[in-house]
Design an enzyme around this catalytic site. Structure first.
Site, PDB file in Angstrom:
ATOM      1  N   ASN A  42      75.571 -31.107 -37.753  1.00  0.00           N
ATOM      2  CA  ASN A  42      75.139 -31.962 -38.329  1.00  0.00           C
ATOM      3  C   ASN A  42      74.555 -31.263 -39.606  1.00  0.00           C
ATOM      4  O   ASN A  42      74.825 -31.207 -40.714  1.00  0.00           O
ATOM      5  CB  ASN A  42      74.370 -32.953 -37.961  1.00  0.00           C
ATOM      6  CG  ASN A  42      74.328 -34.208 -37.462  1.00  0.00           C
ATOM      7  OD1 ASN A  42      76.438 -34.722 -37.697  1.00  0.00           O
ATOM      8  ND2 ASN A  42      74.411 -35.601 -36.626  1.00  0.00           N
ATOM      9  N   GLU A  99      76.989 -31.365 -28.137  1.00  0.00           N
ATOM     10  CA  GLU A  99      76.021 -30.192 -28.208  1.00  0.00           C
ATOM     11  C   GLU A  99      74.420 -30.197 -27.220  1.00  0.00           C
ATOM     12  O   GLU A  99      74.196 -31.203 -27.496  1.00  0.00           O
ATOM     13  CB  GLU A  99      75.711 -30.626 -29.526  1.00  0.00           C
ATOM     14  CG  GLU A  99      76.614 -30.397 -30.952  1.00  0.00           C
ATOM     15  CD  GLU A  99      75.688 -29.766 -32.384  1.00  0.00           C
ATOM     16  OE1 GLU A  99      76.223 -29.037 -33.419  1.00  0.00           O
ATOM     17  OE2 GLU A  99      74.747 -31.150 -32.480  1.00  0.00           O
ATOM     18  N   HIS A 131      73.653 -34.078 -27.067  1.00  0.00           N
ATOM     19  CA  HIS A 131      73.987 -34.628 -28.904  1.00  0.00           C
ATOM     20  C   HIS A 131      74.998 -35.241 -29.295  1.00  0.00           C
ATOM     21  O   HIS A 131      76.461 -34.154 -28.552  1.00  0.00           O
ATOM     22  CB  HIS A 131      73.600 -33.957 -29.912  1.00  0.00           C
ATOM     23  CG  HIS A 131      74.180 -34.488 -30.917  1.00  0.00           C
ATOM     24  ND1 HIS A 131      74.259 -33.735 -32.211  1.00  0.00           N
ATOM     25  CD2 HIS A 131      74.321 -35.500 -31.503  1.00  0.00           C
ATOM     26  CE1 HIS A 131      74.704 -35.057 -32.906  1.00  0.00           C
ATOM     27  NE2 HIS A 131      74.466 -35.825 -32.199  1.00  0.00           N
ATOM     28  N   SER A 155      70.260 -36.601 -33.366  1.00  0.00           N
ATOM     29  CA  SER A 155      71.609 -35.477 -33.768  1.00  0.00           C
ATOM     30  C   SER A 155      70.109 -34.749 -34.700  1.00  0.00           C
ATOM     31  O   SER A 155      71.071 -34.105 -35.385  1.00  0.00           O
ATOM     32  CB  SER A 155      72.031 -36.557 -34.788  1.00  0.00           C
ATOM     33  OG  SER A 155      71.669 -37.742 -34.693  1.00  0.00           O
TER      34      SER A 155
END
Ligand code: CAA
Length: 697
Positions: A476, A438, A426, A405
């Site tokens: 993130n 992602e 991801h 991540s």
């Protein structure tokens, strides 16, 4: 006669074939063509009219691209009334998806036949509007108040069988839509069947519309269109047809002019644009017929579940037989959910768990997989070891993916002899449920490997977004910044509970502190420890209250306490009384005098932090366009869809005002509030994020 509607005379029947690929949307040319077709059929002495769609579908709705532009006559409501009031017998033959204005056209015809695979629905509320061409008046007259409200407020697509039972269609027959429609129209003519205008049917039954309105408003978490649609159905029940239509129009126009409509339509097109990348034009994905997954924890098991459900056989590698069995139990648990919801049969469940899933503890068993996804512990050294082993055993051309991540994909790729085959995929937890993927493209990742990532995402039913390499990628990285803005507000005087409430009222599914409790406070704790160990910039504000909560053993929902106390269950959260004293101690230690925050200021600072970081992400090329950020936040982070995403929200607020706020706040903390160069540039040029979307699409 217009190109978009072909006119053909077959005996007594005038056939109107809508031909406006890809979905036969009811744009101006189609509306004009249908009206001309009806008039010509009447003039030329036809006895019946058949309306159907060429290609893949009956009209799937109004042409959404025309929304917000000056409407051109004939308007859809007038067209529907014109079809219904024709003295000829009008029949529609439905295949594909008769949605929105498409179903409204069908409901204006006198009889409806459909193929077994056809679907009908009024999904307008998902675009922030309501059915505006008589749908809220006609559907309840054929299907009843309750069914109509359920269909209109959820926008659900209803299968032919259910539509037949509900009285929405009159017959199901397999075959070519033109042929079955013609046969049906001729049969009705032979029988001397009467015209059957829905508007002349009795008004639908009354209901407790106020209670339904309030419940719908609450369920929509601030989204207006489903609740307003209830008022339109109420008009069908309480007013004569013509007055009901007028009321529907008023309510429709109210919604059409709303920011929510603009936000939802942006989301509709953004999620379709996100996978269109110039770098992939003409590039074919590599075939993927067998998947490897390394690690069977929550993430690995979720990825394996999603793959199995899409029909891909999976080889799952774990460290020991016991761990492999635990992974299998997790996957079986996930698949039980699909079984319970009727998505798979018992037989499929057994096939997936016993035949399609292979467990192993040996890397050699990954020799023939086409794509392998590593989902092991988030530690660079551990990942490097995994990739070295994959490099040794996987066949040439196999795609080697990491589910990391935030770790650097280029560094992982460099440990292999084939960095061109390495990519980040991801997933978001739970991976078999969350729609976002992602696709993290490294410096050396080959274009056909990127295309393979997108093809896999599509197969797994995900919305895939291309991301570049940086700490946290798109989602993130932005999350870390707006979460920090929330932490700063806590230090300065807000409470976690006020922040959560303000953001939930804004429309987020959950406020940031409730989200932390759900994800597990240990995750943020580990990240903070890592960042402190790496050395934080001395200008960055830090806090310790969340660490102290963790030290006391409170990791959120999984331990029963975090920012909230969950002793009455996750739905009945109560503030944990241990939290505020820890925050107060932190403030005292830093010499901060707490001040009041309004909910408005909380939302403004939180959103400004999100948009500013997102502008940096776009400016640095980590996300291709602002719309890629919007889709990421909508699908992975509970951002309210009716606001379109953070960049659309920012455009609607006005970028100059947002930049001015950031510049003002920089006077208190010029380290955190550094304006994004892209934001400054757009403001200087008088442009919006959407202008950038258009330039780059
Ligand atoms: N208007 C304009 N374009 C549309 C459209 C519409 N109503 N529906 C789909 N399209 C376009 C898509 O943007 C896409 O274009 P690109 O290929 O350029 O990206 C293309 O048609 C194919 O669409 P999908 O990729 O979504 O294809 P799919 O097969 O996965 O799904 C569908 C087909 C189920 C029809 C889906 O497109 C869909 O749900 N469309 C929206 C349906 C809808 O909401 N209709 C109601 C419109 S509002 C209305 O009708 C109210 C009124 O009374 C005024």
């Amino acid at each position: 006669m217009s190109e978009a509607v072909r006119y053909e005379r077959v005996g007594d029947v005038a056939v109107l074939a809508v031909n406006n690929p890809p979905v036969n949307a009811l744009g101006h040319a189609v509306r004009a063509g249908l009206q001309e077709g009806i008039e010509r059929a009447e003039k030329e002495g036809a006895r019946a009219v058949l309306i159907y769609g060429e290609g893949r579908t009956f009209p799937a709705g109004a042409d959404i691209r025309e929304f917000g532009k000056p409407p051109q006559p004939p308007h859809l409501p007038e067209l529907c009334n014109r079809i219904e009031s024709s003295p000829l017998l009008v029949v529609s033959s439905i295949h594909g998806t008769a949605l929105g204005g498409g179903l409204e056209v069908a409901l204006s015809t006198h009889y409806r036949i459909a193929v077994p695979s056809a679907k009908v629905g009024l999904p307008e509320v998902h675009l922030g509007i309501l059915p505006g061409a008589g749908g809220t008046q006609r559907l309840p007259r054929v299907a009843g108040t309750e069914k109509a409200i359920e269909m209109i407020t959820t926008g659900r697509h209803v299968g032919a069988k259910e539509a037949l039972e509900a009285g929405i269609i009159d017959r199901i027959e397999d075959g070519d839509p033109r042929e079955i429609g013609l046969a049906y129209a001729n049969e009705l003519l032979e029988q001397g069947a009467p015209r059957r205008p829905v508007s002349e049917m009795p008004a639908p039954a009354p209901a407790d519309f106020d209670a339904i309105y309030n419940a719908t408003l609450k369920k929509g978490r601030g989204q207006l269109s489903p609740a307003v649609a209830v008022r339109a159905v109420q008009a069908a029940s309480e007013l004569p047809f013509d007055e009901g239509l007028r009321r529907e129009r008023e309510l429709f126009m109210e919604l059409m002019n709303s920011d929510q409509r603009e936000g939802l339509i942006h989301a509709f097109f953004a999620e379709r644009a996100v996978g269109k990348l110039p770098e992939l034009e003409g590039v074919s994905p590599r075939p993927v017929n067998k998947l490897g997954v390394i690690g069977g924890g929550t993430m690995g098991a979720g990825i394996a579940t999603a793959a199995l459900l899409s029909g891909l056989p999976v080889v799952l590698l774990e460290m020991s037989d016991e761990a492999a069995q635990a992974a299998k139990a997790r996957i079986a648990g996930n698949l039980q959910g699909a079984l319970k919801r009727g998505k798979i049969s018992q037989e499929q469940f057994e096939q997936l768990t016993e035949k399609a899933l292979t467990l192993t503890t040996s890397y050699d068993d990954l020799a023939d997989v086409d794509l392998v996804i590593e989902a092991v512990f988030e530690d660079m050294d551990v990942k490097k070891k995994v990739f070295a082993q994959l490099d040794a055993v996987c066949k040439p051309g196999a795609v080697l993916a990491s589910n990391t991540s935030y770790l650097n994909i280029d560094e992982i790729a460099a440990t292999t002899s084939r960095p061109q085959d390495v990519i980040g995929l991801h997933f978001f937890s739970p991976a078999h449920v969350m729609k976002l993927l992602e696709i993290v493209v490294g410096d050396k990742t080959a274009p056909d490997v990127v295309a393979t990532g997108f093809a896999l995402g599509k197969r797994l039913g995900k919305v895939s977004v291309r991301a570049g390499v940086c700490d946290g990628f798109i989602g993130n990285r932005i999350l870390a910044t707006y979460r920090t803005a929330a932490d700063h507000m806590i230090l300065d005087g807000a409470t976690p509970y006020q922040i959560d409430e303000a953001l939930e009222a804004f429309g987020f599914a959950m406020g940031p502190f409730a989200v932390s409790d759900l994800a597990g406070l240990d995750i943020g704790w580990a990240v903070r420890k890592r960042k402190r160990a790496e050395g934080m910039d001395p200008r960055a504000r830090d806090s310790t209250y969340a660490d102290k909560l963790c030290e006391a053993g409170h990791f959120g929902q999984k331990t029963g306490k975090g920012f909230y106390d969950y002793s009455d269950g996750p739905r009945n959260r109560k503030p944990n009384p241990e939290v505020m004293p820890l925050i107060e101690a932190d403030r005292a230690a830093q010499g901060i005098t707490p001040r009041e925050f309004t909910d408005e200021e909380i939302v403004r600072r939180y959103m400004a932090a999100m948009v500013n970081e997102a502008a940096k992400v776009v400016g640095e090329g980590i996300a291709r366009r602002p719309l890629d950020v919007d889709v990421t936040l909508l699908y992975g982070y509970g951002f309210p869809r009716y606001r379109g995403g953070p960049m659309k929200w920012a455009d609607m607020q006005g970028l100059p005002g947002l930049l001015a706020d950031i510049q003002e706040w920089a006077k208190e903390d010029d380290y955190f509030w550094q304006p994004a160069p892209l934001l400054e540039q757009l403001v200087a040029e008088g442009k919006t994020f959407d202008d950038l979307n258009k330039e780059k699409s």
